[in-house]
Design a protein around this motif. Structure first.
Motif, PDB file in Angstrom:
ATOM      1  N   LYS A  70     -21.071  17.629  37.787  1.00 19.08           N
ATOM      2  CA  LYS A  70     -19.940  18.494  38.127  1.00 19.08           C
ATOM      3  C   LYS A  70     -18.652  17.695  38.328  1.00 19.08           C
ATOM      4  O   LYS A  70     -17.610  18.000  37.730  1.00 19.08           O
ATOM      5  CB  LYS A  70     -20.292  19.280  39.396  1.00 19.08           C
ATOM      6  N   ASN A 122     -24.694  20.647  30.781  1.00 15.24           N
ATOM      7  CA  ASN A 122     -24.394  19.224  30.663  1.00 15.24           C
ATOM      8  C   ASN A 122     -25.587  18.510  30.030  1.00 15.24           C
ATOM      9  O   ASN A 122     -26.621  18.317  30.681  1.00 15.24           O
ATOM     10  CB  ASN A 122     -24.078  18.649  32.042  1.00 15.24           C
ATOM     11  N   VAL A 174     -21.933  24.305  36.428  1.00 15.28           N
ATOM     12  CA  VAL A 174     -22.441  23.162  35.667  1.00 15.28           C
ATOM     13  C   VAL A 174     -23.937  23.009  35.941  1.00 15.28           C
ATOM     14  O   VAL A 174     -24.367  22.922  37.096  1.00 15.28           O
ATOM     15  CB  VAL A 174     -21.702  21.859  36.039  1.00 15.28           C
TER      16      VAL A 174
END
Length: 366
Positions: free
Chosen positions: A15, A208, A104
């Motif tokens: 993040k 991610n 995220v």
């Protein structure tokens, strides 16, 4: 008129790396674009829009000013945040202030980076945060609905309208569904927004992934994509590690070559910024001249006077009409003069609903 997206996630999901890359990229653009870091965890970034560069080229504008979006790096969340665990109270207070949520999710394996839950499972992680937000909303709404219900029974029309929104939202939360899942009409959506519920905010999942999966995604991001489709949420694939590297490259051509070597046409950050813009149902209009080409942000559905007000309140107050050219016509006709000669400039009044890509010259009298 500011719009912001809060970046949330469990610890060690990337993040802050993503946020730092965002703000580093924006800082690198500072020579050309206005940028500021308002606080250590807040940054404004330019919204990528190739139309603006093209307009500036046609109009031979001396300066380019893109529209911007604000990103907020919100304190990390842990299980139990709704009861104040960890930085829970700070997290919940910060997230109430943003317009949309960028969640995220860790979608990569790495033995050197500990996962707070002991294993990588982005769907579980998404549910962990969503559950905490729903519990916080449930607690807030259960306390408020009683007092509002009493006012409604006493004949308060506003309170009655609020209760008609609160009750189905409460029912959804008790069933483990977020406030945004409840079907409401436009007027009720306005009321829902005033309630400040965390799970009513638009949601974007940012997966991610490791560098090798930045172009195609992986099995983890595929699971998130399926979850997002089921929820009606948005989803993008990024590699925070790549974004951090790109942010260190000062030269545009160098960045382009680096991305192409990885099979990427643009940065993941550009996709996140654009997705955040779309998530908030925003459109862009332009003002163009020899001095500058300027992009401006406006929520979809607003009218010409409100667009004028984004530039200056006097423009809205004294609005007369707007000389309007569509982006396609401006480019096809070689600029404003050509559009006028071809009869492609329109005079729009107070009831004109702004369209994405409109180029305006506002006439006003104060």
């Amino acid at each position: 008129m500011g719009f912001n997206c809060g970046i949330v996630g469990l610890p060690n999901v990337g993040k802050s790396t993503l946020f730092n890359a965002l703000t580093s990229t924006a800082a690198a653009q500072a020579a050309n674009y206005p940028f500021c870091t308002i606080e250590p965890n807040v940054g404004r970034v330019a919204v990528p829009d190739p139309r603006l560069d093209r307009l500036a080229e046609v109009a031979k504008s001396g300066k380019i000013i893109p529209t911007q979006l604000e990103f907020v790096d919100i304190a990390g969340l842990v299980r139990g945040a709704s009861r104040g665990e960890g930085l829970g109270n700070q997290f919940l207070a910060n997230i109430r202030e943003v317009d949309a949520i960028v969640h995220v999710l860790r979608c990569f394996e790495d033995g050197d980076v500990t996962h707070v839950e002991g294993s990588v499972d982005p769907v579980r992680d998404a549910q962990t945060i969503e559950t905490e937000l729903m519990l916080a909303d449930l607690d807030s709404l259960e306390r408020r609905v009683i007092a509002t219900g009493k006012k409604a029974k006493g004949g308060d029309k506003d309170a009655k309208a609020q209760v008609e929104v609160m009750e189905p939202v409460l029912a959804a939360l008790r069933e483990g569904k977020p406030a945004r899942s409840v079907k409401l009409d436009d007027d009720q959506r306005i009321i829902l927004k005033t309630l400040g519920l965390l799970t009513s905010k638009p949601l974007l999942y940012a997966c991610n992934v490791e560098e090798a999966s930045a172009a195609t995604g992986n099995t983890f991001s595929a699971k998130v994509a399926a979850m997002a489709r089921a929820e009606g949420a948005a989803q993008v694939v990024i590699s925070a590690a790549i974004e951090a590297e790109v942010a260190l490259l000062a030269d545009d051509e160098e960045r382009k070559e680096f991305l192409q070597a990885l099979g990427l046409q643009e940065t993941g950050l550009a996709r996140v910024i654009r997705a955040g813009y779309e998530l908030l149902h925003l459109i862009t209009f332009f003002t163009v001249g020899p001095k500058e080409a300027h992009a401006w942000t406006l929520p979809k559905g607003l009218k010409a006077p409100q667009a004028a007000g984004v530039i200056h309140t006097d423009f809205e107050r004294g609005f007369i009409r707007a000389e309007t050219i569509s982006y396609a016509d401006f480019i096809a006709c070689g600029g404003e003069a050509g559009a006028k000669e071809a009869g492609r400039m329109r005079l729009e009044g107070k009831d004109y609903v702004v369209q994405d890509g409109d180029i305006f010259h506002f006439l006003f009298n104060v």
